[in-house]
Enzyme design. Structure first.
Site: not given
Ligand code: DHE
Length: 549
Positions: A366, A44, A47-48, A85, A323
């Site tokens: 996103h 949670c 996002c929250h 969500m 984000h």
């Molecule tokens: Fe991410 C990038 C935050 C959930 C996979 N994710 C990012 C970035 C942020 C972020 C701030 C940018 C980083 C950067 O470029 O410096 N992600 C968050 C969250 O806060 C969120 C929504 C919830 C959490 O609790 O983390 C979240 N993210 C996820 C997932 O559930 C994903 C789909 C699967 C996983 O592995 O956790 C996921 N996020 C990714 C990926 C990137 C990413 C693969 C990088 C993408 C790229 O090509 O640069």
């Protein structure tokens, strides 16, 4: 001991806080509080917010949650919302008992998470292989075409050879590891866990392994490095969610140098925000500068690291809840999503100012880092999808040669069907096609397809159904089937002839990476290895080093 149990204990130890166990009539035992705190952190907080003030998701402050009541909250946690969500109960990730526990927990005041000092950080710093003992030249031929693959739920990174498709090593990382980035030379792959553990893998080794690690904070999502030629492989930066801060490290040892708190005032209403989290970071290739999203205050910080202990920071006002985002084709403009406001903010890093806040024309943009195309009609454009709607948008990014198109949505297309759910779009200059996923669409069929967009017509020209045999289900401890979500995230090999996607499985089952030919769109390889548990993000060395997407 079961893996889930080990992770659970490890993370509770990492988070290290619990709070008041009562809220009016709601009472939770110490054990329930501990468990709920863990689940909240895992599912949670991203996002929250840790203090529950809301960001991508709405505020879950106790007073508001109490008004909604346990039954409504249970329903939402179980079924999810159309805004993106996930339905944690429906997907099998939370049991009915856990769903009820969380509905109660969020009616209790949020616990205060711990602070962290440089001394705390230094205690966790380990140089596992000293610089002098590392290879003097690459020991493997294809290292510039290696992929680092996040094995999310087991906290590991697989290094896969992009040429042979062999898994050359699997190395431990932080909890629920999030992303990796390379240094400017590509030699090291820097990794950040959701628990703030940063580690670096030496790709010159025959069998790549971690050479240094440090716990920079308790909750983090971003890491990058100094990419200016004068500072090549000199510094690394971690962006923390909690404590909200920017941590600068030596790039060859991860020795911590500087912590800068990001707690500050919202750009528009000037409200003090303790939880002003660091979201995306990108590194300028032209200036000794990191471009850092401060999510809750809506500022983009241009962090000049040339005097590393006395950094200069330009605070650019953009929009709240920044984000993810990436460079435009010229690498001058940072294109970033203020996702809860449906805005794409454009930052001119040459002039150090906001160029535009562009309505994204969809719900919850996103982009990941987005996709860049040099288009025959519109000129250079940058694209993003949306979590909460079906829209893929393309924005003109060349104010000099294509001023009419600059900073406007020049094309908007809809992915077929309903329900949104796109997380990533990705392209490569040598690929005619752009690829889009939809792993959080509630419809099983739409969730398990790849959407192929032609870079000239900018239309969806094909959907690729993932054969059922690659979507492996797992059974939970209480006998519930957890289905693989389908393809998530794309990355190209160095020459753009292949695109790789991960099947986002569950931690009970290995899940493959599928490799498609970018000309024929045919499935070319299936990388199926029992160590590939919950593969998600993938980062090719050459493309990450050069910011090609
Ligand atoms: Fe991410 C990038 C935050 C959930 C996979 N994710 C990012 C970035 C942020 C972020 C701030 C940018 C980083 C950067 O470029 O410096 N992600 C968050 C969250 O806060 C969120 C929504 C919830 C959490 O609790 O983390 C979240 N993210 C996820 C997932 O559930 C994903 C789909 C699967 C996983 O592995 O956790 C996921 N996020 C990714 C990926 C990137 C990413 C693969 C990088 C993408 C790229 O090509 O640069």
């Amino acid at each position: 001991m079961k893996l889930s149990k080990i992770l659970s204990i490890a993370t509770i130890a990492c988070i290290g806080f619990v709070s008041q166990a009562t809220a009016g009539e709601i009472k939770l035992s110490d054990a329930e509080m501990k468990k709920a705190t863990q689940v909240y952190f895992d599912r949670c907080a991203g996002c929250h917010g840790m203090l529950r003030k809301g960001a991508l998701g709405p505020s879950l402050e106790a007073s508001k949650s109490k008004e909604m009541g346990t039954e409504t909250l249970k329903y939402i946690i179980n079924n999810g919302t159309p805004g993106g969500m996930p339905g944690w109960g429906k997907t099998g990730e939370l049991t009915a008992a856990e769903t009820e526990l969380m509905a109660k927990y969020i009616q209790i005041k949020a616990p205060q998470p711990p602070e962290k000092s440089m001394a705390d950080m230094k205690k966790t710093h380990k140089i596992l292989v000293p610089v002098k003992d590392r290879p003097k030249s690459p020991e493997a031929k294809n290292w510039k075409d290696y992929f680092a693959v996040i094995l999310r739920d087991v906290g590991k990174i697989a290094i896969v050879d992009g040429v042979t498709k062999d898994v050359v090593s699997v190395v431990p990382s932080g909890f629920a590891t999030h992303i990796t980035r390379t240094g400017a030379s590509g030699r090291y792959m820097y990794v950040i866990g959701r628990d703030g553990k940063a580690s670096m893998i030496d790709l010159w080794m025959k069998e790549p392994k971690n050479v240094a690690e440090i716990r920079t904070c308790n909750d983090a999502r971003a890491i990058d490095t100094s990419k200016h030629p004068d500072y090549k492989d000199k510094y690394a930066i971690v962006g923390c969610y909690w404590p909200p801060s920017i941590v600068t490290l030596e790039a060859d040892t991860l020795e911590p140098l500087k912590i800068v708190s990001t707690a500050s005032y919202t750009y528009d209403e000037n409200v003090f925000t303790r939880e002003a989290r660091v979201a995306a970071i990108i590194a300028s290739h032209d200036k000794p500068e990191w471009v850092v999203n401060i999510k809750e205050t809506g500022q983009v910080w241009l962090y000049d690291y040339s005097n590393v202990m006395n950094p200069k920071i330009t605070m650019v006002e953009a929009e709240r809840f920044l984000h993810d985002g990436g460079w435009d084709l010229s690498k001058r403009y940072f294109m970033t999503a203020a996702n809860a406001k449906n805005i794409i903010s454009v930052i001119d890093t040459k002039e150090g100012k906001l160029v535009a806040n562009i309505p994204s024309q969809g719900n919850k943009p996103h982009p990941g880092r987005g996709v860049n195309v040099d288009h025959p009609k519109y000129g250079p454009i940058w694209g993003s999808g949306h979590i909460g709607s079906n829209d893929i948008i393309f924005i003109g990014t060349d104010p000099e040669k294509h001023p009419k198109n600059a900073w406007k949505v020049v094309k908007k297309i809809a992915l077929p069907g309903e329900g949104g759910g796109n997380l990533f779009v990705k392209g490569h200059p040598n690929s005619q096609y752009i690829f889009a996923d939809r792993p959080v669409n509630p419809n099983r069929e739409l969730q398990t397809q790849i959407y192929v967009i032609d870079r000239d017509s900018l239309e969806v020209v094909k959907t690729i159904k993932i054969p059922k045999k690659y979507l492996k289900s797992g059974m939970t401890e209480d006998g519930k089937e957890v289905k693989a979500r389908g393809p998530v995230h794309f990355e190209f090999n160095a020459d753009g002839s292949e695109v790789w996607t991960s099947i986002w499985g569950n931690k009970l089952q290995a899940s493959p990476i599928l490799v498609f030919d970018t000309k024929t769109l045919k499935l070319k390889n299936v990388i199926d290895d029992k160590r590939l548990i919950t593969p998600t993000g993938k980062f090719n060395v050459t493309n990450t080093m050069t910011d090609t997407y």
